[in-house]
Design a protein around this motif. Structure first.
Motif, PDB file in Angstrom:
ATOM      1  N   ALA A   1      -2.004   0.499  -5.668  1.00 14.93           N
ATOM      2  CA  ALA A   1      -3.394   0.634  -5.940  1.00 14.93           C
ATOM      3  C   ALA A   1      -3.547   0.641  -7.409  1.00 14.93           C
ATOM      4  O   ALA A   1      -4.603  -0.153  -7.735  1.00 14.93           O
ATOM      5  CB  ALA A   1      -3.808   2.023  -5.201  1.00 14.93           C
TER       6      ALA A   1
ATOM      7  N   ASP B   1       0.883  -1.216   0.143  1.00 12.56           N
ATOM      8  CA  ASP B   1      -0.065   0.182   0.083  1.00 12.56           C
ATOM      9  C   ASP B   1       0.933   0.980   0.003  1.00 12.56           C
ATOM     10  O   ASP B   1       0.940   2.047   1.010  1.00 12.56           O
ATOM     11  CB  ASP B   1      -0.938   0.231   1.262  1.00 12.56           C
ATOM     12  CG  ASP B   1      -2.121   0.756   1.092  1.00 12.56           C
ATOM     13  OD1 ASP B   1      -2.446   1.390  -0.154  1.00 12.56           O
ATOM     14  OD2 ASP B   1      -2.867   0.955   1.976  1.00 12.56           O
TER      15      ASP B   1
ATOM     16  N   ALA C   1     -11.879   0.695  -4.184  1.00 11.62           N
ATOM     17  CA  ALA C   1     -10.679   1.084  -3.246  1.00 11.62           C
ATOM     18  C   ALA C   1      -9.596  -0.117  -3.079  1.00 11.62           C
ATOM     19  O   ALA C   1     -10.274  -1.294  -2.900  1.00 11.62           O
ATOM     20  CB  ALA C   1     -11.090   1.572  -2.088  1.00 11.62           C
ATOM     21  N   HIS C   2      -8.490   0.314  -3.341  1.00 12.82           N
ATOM     22  CA  HIS C   2      -7.637  -0.789  -3.067  1.00 12.82           C
ATOM     23  C   HIS C   2      -7.413  -1.022  -1.546  1.00 12.82           C
ATOM     24  O   HIS C   2      -7.492  -0.139  -0.737  1.00 12.82           O
ATOM     25  CB  HIS C   2      -6.128  -0.046  -3.697  1.00 12.82           C
ATOM     26  CG  HIS C   2      -4.710  -1.030  -3.002  1.00 12.82           C
ATOM     27  ND1 HIS C   2      -4.649  -2.059  -3.657  1.00 12.82           N
ATOM     28  CD2 HIS C   2      -3.742  -0.720  -2.393  1.00 12.82           C
ATOM     29  CE1 HIS C   2      -3.428  -2.490  -3.208  1.00 12.82           C
ATOM     30  NE2 HIS C   2      -2.940  -1.639  -2.214  1.00 12.82           N
TER      31      HIS C   2
ATOM     32  N   GLY D   1       0.725   5.254  -4.479  1.00 14.28           N
ATOM     33  CA  GLY D   1      -0.463   4.689  -4.829  1.00 14.28           C
ATOM     34  C   GLY D   1      -0.109   3.916  -6.253  1.00 14.28           C
ATOM     35  O   GLY D   1      -1.082   3.378  -6.919  1.00 14.28           O
TER      36      GLY D   1
ATOM     37  N   ASN E   1      -3.446  -2.887  -8.992  1.00 14.29           N
ATOM     38  CA  ASN E   1      -4.615  -3.524  -8.411  1.00 14.29           C
ATOM     39  C   ASN E   1      -5.915  -3.251  -9.183  1.00 14.29           C
ATOM     40  O   ASN E   1      -6.648  -4.181  -9.755  1.00 14.29           O
ATOM     41  CB  ASN E   1      -5.099  -3.321  -7.002  1.00 14.29           C
ATOM     42  CG  ASN E   1      -5.884  -4.525  -6.202  1.00 14.29           C
ATOM     43  OD1 ASN E   1      -6.255  -5.530  -6.946  1.00 14.29           O
ATOM     44  ND2 ASN E   1      -6.083  -4.281  -5.125  1.00 14.29           N
TER      45      ASN E   1
END
Ligand code: AVJ
Length: 322
Positions: A214, A207, A238-239, A211, A217
């Motif tokens: 994120a 994380d 949201a991640h 980002g 993902n």
């Protein structure tokens, strides 16, 4: 580099896997192998340079530092097959060490065509190495490499970067067993495994502040939009990384920010998501250095030697087929 391309029913398989994962009762899932389209492969390259994600650098440090020792332990001559080569950057050190010993064939096996292309650019300057890439699933590619084996030649399989961590423990042993079946005794497998670490360090690694993880993902949903004509609204997800202490893994999820319905025409699918519901996209299992010896035995190998990075606990394990 000659690339053996896949006969492409690839989109059909992608659609079938997406359908499978998103129609599960209970936890919805998507297979992590679909992260690696062009965008995803490029994003992973960035992740591997982030300060919070020390895994790839640890792997490369070990390979650079111990390349000669590793090569010295191999019964030669060898051909090298790498499962999931990615950019191939960390493999250079091993190939250079092997190349000092003899001319060597290197067969990267990759489902990502752009990663294969990167790999070739990265390693084509090493004189004593001939590269032949396979755009294939791991075991299909390895079977083909094994079929090219010359009499008296051993195989060295590289499975680096803790990619094995994407399997849960039983599936990991099963996968190694399948590799072992394709090998002959005294062939070898160099296995990279990320070791367990404190919770905060793991969470930061998955994380990062910028980002990028994120984006990596979320790109899975963007890819489904691009390739399967779906209408995921990326802003509504949201991640969400989580630590699974029992499994000793980091899980990545995508959490739906609201109740929503998504259309995926090419998979003939309408998916309903509740607010807060997640799609599980990846597990990255972390290991204890000691447990690798048993995992190796369970899969028909013995762990001949282990090299551990102290800066970012990570182990390079040399497994010999029994
Ligand atoms: C390439 C599978 C080892 O699990 O750590 C990086 C992929 N996922 N950040 C991992 C990944 C999120 C990575 N592997």
């Amino acid at each position: 580099m000659l690339v053996h391309a896949i006969p492409t029913n690839a989109t059909y398989e992608f659609a079938a896997d997406v359908r499978d994962g998103l129609t599960r009762r209970g936890q919805k899932e998507l297979p992590s192998k679909y992260f690696y389209d062009d965008v995803g492969s490029a994003l992973f390259e960035v992740i591997s340079r982030l300060p919070e994600y020390g895994l790839t650098r640890a792997d490369e440090r070990l390979l650079r530092r111990h390349a000669d020792e590793i090569v010295d332990r191999l019964a030669g001559p060898v051909a090298v097959a790498e499962l999931g080569s990615g950019s191939g950057r960390k493999t250079r050190w091993l190939l250079e060490a092997l190349g000092r010993r003899q001319r060597t064939f290197y067969y990267p096996v990759e489902i990502s065509r752009s990663a294969l292309a990167m790999c070739e650019r990265e390693l084509s300057d090493i004189d004593a190495i001939s590269i032949l890439g396979f755009e294939r699933e791991y075991l299909d590619g390895l079977l083909e490499v094994a079929a090219c084996r010359k009499p008296g030649q051993h195989l060295l399989v590289l499975f680096l970067g803790s990619t094995i961590g994407n399997f849960d423990r039983p599936a990991g042993v099963k996968f190694l067993t399948e590799i072992r079946r394709i090998l002959e005794s005294d062939d070898s497998l160099l296995l990279g495994t990320d070791l367990d670490k404190p919770r905060v360090q793991l969470l930061r690694a998955y994380d990062d502040e910028l980002g990028v993880t994120a984006a990596f993902n979320l790109n899975l949903l963007a890819r489904i939009n691009r390739e399967l004509d779906a209408n995921f609204d990326l802003g509504q997800f949201a991640h969400a990384p989580k630590i699974n202490r029992e499994a000793r893994s980091v899980e990545m999820h995508l959490r739906s920010k609201c109740r929503q319905t998504v259309n995926i025409p090419a998979a003939e699918l309408k998916v309903e998501l509740l607010e807060g519901e997640t799609i599980w996209t990846e597990s990255s299992h972390k290991y204890l250095a000691e447990e690798i010896f048993q995992i190796a035995r369970d899969a028909g190998f013995r762990c001949e030697e282990q090299w551990i990075d102290q800066q970012w606990p990570f182990a390079e394990n040399l497994l010999i087929a029994e």
